[in-house]
Design a protein around this motif. Sequence first.
Motif, PDB file in Angstrom:
ATOM      1  N   TRP A   1      63.854 -15.934  -9.145  1.00 42.96           N
ATOM      2  CA  TRP A   1      64.850 -16.788  -8.516  1.00 42.96           C
ATOM      3  C   TRP A   1      65.263 -16.199  -7.171  1.00 42.96           C
ATOM      4  N   PRO A   2      65.552 -17.076  -6.183  1.00 37.38           N
ATOM      5  CA  PRO A   2      65.985 -16.586  -4.861  1.00 37.38           C
ATOM      6  C   PRO A   2      67.464 -16.220  -4.866  1.00 37.38           C
ATOM      7  N   ASN A   3      67.844 -15.382  -5.810  1.00 41.90           N
ATOM      8  CA  ASN A   3      69.241 -14.968  -5.931  1.00 41.90           C
ATOM      9  C   ASN A   3      69.261 -13.523  -6.422  1.00 41.90           C
ATOM     10  N   THR A   4      69.845 -12.632  -5.638  1.00 44.78           N
ATOM     11  CA  THR A   4      69.854 -11.209  -5.974  1.00 44.78           C
ATOM     12  C   THR A   4      70.563 -10.947  -7.295  1.00 44.78           C
ATOM     13  N   GLY A   5      71.502 -11.813  -7.661  1.00 39.87           N
ATOM     14  CA  GLY A   5      72.211 -11.638  -8.912  1.00 39.87           C
ATOM     15  C   GLY A   5      71.318 -11.699 -10.133  1.00 39.87           C
ATOM     16  N   ALA A   6      70.144 -12.299 -10.001  1.00 47.00           N
ATOM     17  CA  ALA A   6      69.213 -12.406 -11.125  1.00 47.00           C
ATOM     18  C   ALA A   6      68.279 -11.219 -11.225  1.00 47.00           C
ATOM     19  N   HIS A   7      68.231 -10.392 -10.195  1.00 41.57           N
ATOM     20  CA  HIS A   7      67.266  -9.297 -10.159  1.00 41.57           C
ATOM     21  C   HIS A   7      67.621  -8.230 -11.197  1.00 41.57           C
ATOM     22  N   GLY A   8      66.669  -7.902 -12.011  1.00 42.74           N
ATOM     23  CA  GLY A   8      66.876  -6.890 -13.046  1.00 42.74           C
ATOM     24  C   GLY A   8      67.532  -7.404 -14.304  1.00 42.74           C
TER      25      GLY A   8
ATOM     26  N   TRP B   1      79.677  -4.325 -10.484  1.00 43.28           N
ATOM     27  CA  TRP B   1      80.267  -5.492  -9.829  1.00 43.28           C
ATOM     28  C   TRP B   1      79.291  -6.130  -8.838  1.00 43.28           C
ATOM     29  N   TYR B   2      78.433  -5.294  -8.192  1.00 46.73           N
ATOM     30  CA  TYR B   2      77.612  -5.815  -7.102  1.00 46.73           C
ATOM     31  C   TYR B   2      76.666  -6.937  -7.507  1.00 46.73           C
ATOM     32  N   PRO B   3      75.874  -6.830  -8.607  1.00 50.08           N
ATOM     33  CA  PRO B   3      74.979  -7.936  -8.938  1.00 50.08           C
ATOM     34  C   PRO B   3      75.706  -9.250  -9.161  1.00 50.08           C
ATOM     35  N   MET B   4      76.902  -9.185  -9.751  1.00 52.17           N
ATOM     36  CA  MET B   4      77.680 -10.401  -9.958  1.00 52.17           C
ATOM     37  C   MET B   4      78.127 -10.987  -8.622  1.00 52.17           C
ATOM     38  N   ALA B   5      78.547 -10.115  -7.710  1.00 57.88           N
ATOM     39  CA  ALA B   5      78.982 -10.590  -6.399  1.00 57.88           C
ATOM     40  C   ALA B   5      77.832 -11.217  -5.619  1.00 57.88           C
ATOM     41  N   TYR B   6      76.638 -10.600  -5.723  1.00 56.17           N
ATOM     42  CA  TYR B   6      75.498 -11.146  -4.984  1.00 56.17           C
ATOM     43  C   TYR B   6      75.064 -12.508  -5.511  1.00 56.17           C
TER      44      TYR B   6
ATOM     45  N   PHE C   1      68.336 -17.480 -15.344  1.00 56.92           N
ATOM     46  CA  PHE C   1      68.373 -16.088 -14.914  1.00 56.92           C
ATOM     47  C   PHE C   1      68.026 -15.191 -16.097  1.00 56.92           C
ATOM     48  N   GLY C   2      67.231 -14.164 -15.839  1.00 60.72           N
ATOM     49  CA  GLY C   2      66.847 -13.239 -16.893  1.00 60.72           C
ATOM     50  C   GLY C   2      65.559 -13.586 -17.583  1.00 60.72           C
TER      51      GLY C   2
ATOM     52  N   GLY D   1      79.818  -9.623 -17.639  1.00 63.70           N
ATOM     53  CA  GLY D   1      78.609  -9.475 -16.844  1.00 63.70           C
ATOM     54  C   GLY D   1      77.727 -10.691 -16.706  1.00 63.70           C
ATOM     55  N   VAL D   2      78.059 -11.790 -17.358  1.00 67.41           N
ATOM     56  CA  VAL D   2      77.288 -13.016 -17.152  1.00 67.41           C
ATOM     57  C   VAL D   2      77.679 -13.596 -15.798  1.00 67.41           C
ATOM     58  N   CYS D   3      76.703 -13.919 -14.965  1.00 63.61           N
ATOM     59  CA  CYS D   3      76.981 -14.579 -13.691  1.00 63.61           C
ATOM     60  C   CYS D   3      75.754 -15.392 -13.298  1.00 63.61           C
TER      61      CYS D   3
END
Length: 557
Positions: free
Chosen positions: A373-380, A216-221, A366-367, A343-345
Amino acid sequence: MKLHPEERVRDYVEAGYWGAPTWPQMLDAHIAATPDKLAIVDPANLEALCGTPPQQWTWRELGDYTDRLAAVLRDYGIGADDVVACALPNRVELAALYLAVAKLGAIVSPCPVQYRQHEYLQICAAVKPKVFVTVTAFADRALAAEVAAAKIPSVQSILAYGDERPDGVLSLDRLVSEAAPAQFDREPDGNDCVTVCWTSGTEAAPKGVPRCANDWYPMAYASIDAAELTGNDVLLNPFPMVNMAGIAGMFVPWLITGATLVQHHPFDPQTFFGQLAAHRVTYTVAPPALLMMVLAREDIPAVVFDSLRIVGSGSAPLSPHMTNGWKDRFGIEIINCFGSNEGVCIAGDPKTVPDQDLRATLFPRFGSPSHEWPNTGAHGMRSRIVDLGTGQQIDEADRTGEFRIKGPGVFAGYWPGTGSTDAFDEDGYFCTGDLFQYVADDSGDLRYLKYLDRAKDIIVRGGQNISAAEVEGLLVGHPAVAEVAVVGVPDEVYGERVCAVIVSSAGAPPTLESLVEFLRGSQIASYKLPESLHIVEALPRNPVGKILKREVRSMLG
């Protein structure tokens, strides 16, 4: 119930994508740091909806209620890996239920309050909950009585908030008030399943999507970073807290940041605008139709929105007219969000897509292996677009294929018996069923993504593929169009023809001729133009607001 294999957990923890505190640990941290800060607020119209006066809790009060609720659930047989089903509108107790169940190592399976006996039986047959939590009344419905009448085989106890309970339904208000706070001897794990949400079911029966705190965390970030949320923000949540939009978009960001969460549900414009002003809301989310309606009305003063910094939107095409209109009239930027339970966000915001015209229709890639990107949700996250005809990866602009993703925000697979067992390709990418294209910037860099449609929502006219979403995205910019669904209708000569189903805005409804003329101004191919028009009062939607295309087609006969 552990969801992801140990190797994946180890890799993502070592990379820093996972390993954040669990939901109960975050709650405990806020209680320790800011015990008397306002944490969560009920909808202002809760008494009219449920017969229950609205409440608001500090973090300390939320923690105390959560521990007493956990004690009640434990008394009724809930322990590690057990499932608690619920049908609750957005209210303070729903947040407490998520947290209490997580403390027990159990799982919440939330049902939209619009569900009825058919859906209860369908979902509960899959997840087999021991306890069902609901309310006695919601608007004109007796939810607890409906749940009891369903006679769900696995459910041993029905616990309900509110008065006038039917036989066999227990008072959760009384049980919690009499309970002592639970003591816990179990350390939560970020890989424990915490929720089983249900896909929107726009074309088929719902599928169960199990998720853990870690994924859930990457989507929330993605939401936190797009809106630059902090503990000083006040979040107004009008989306049902039963799926990705309400949980990843509001509940988990609130829990991570320690902001104040103001609940709202179902959507009521007068209540919503009143909450914006009364609570000095700084961030909210709203469907495009509402944002367009606000722009069309001159009687809504700008002062209603003067505390808002930014607004998230999505689930339907945006228009440059809307994104520019909100910026010009109210000074508020719009985030364009695209997501799914699986999981897409992706979030287009002023940092990732600065140009407002582009942000209405494009998303950051993203990806991509060649972009940061300056967004943690894109990391990894890793993504690709695949030609469904050849199975080959697409590496050029303006060519359509299926968007596929893998990474720390992607779920582990559908709940057994509810969805496809081959949802992932041979390289472990989740096959989203969403059709995208790469779009190049002025330098030729394939920097952006453009959503076209669901793979199953393509109209084939005389051998030509037509994206319903593309035509919808253009038609929504017509001043006489409030909402639109574009579908294919059978035709003996062409196979299908394009039909526009319209909810008109205030004033005279549009004609087919006026819509076609408007679209011709966009220079789209003539084969994409609607050839029939139906005006309706409302479009059929599922419980989380997505248009039900199968019912739209049924309306046309």
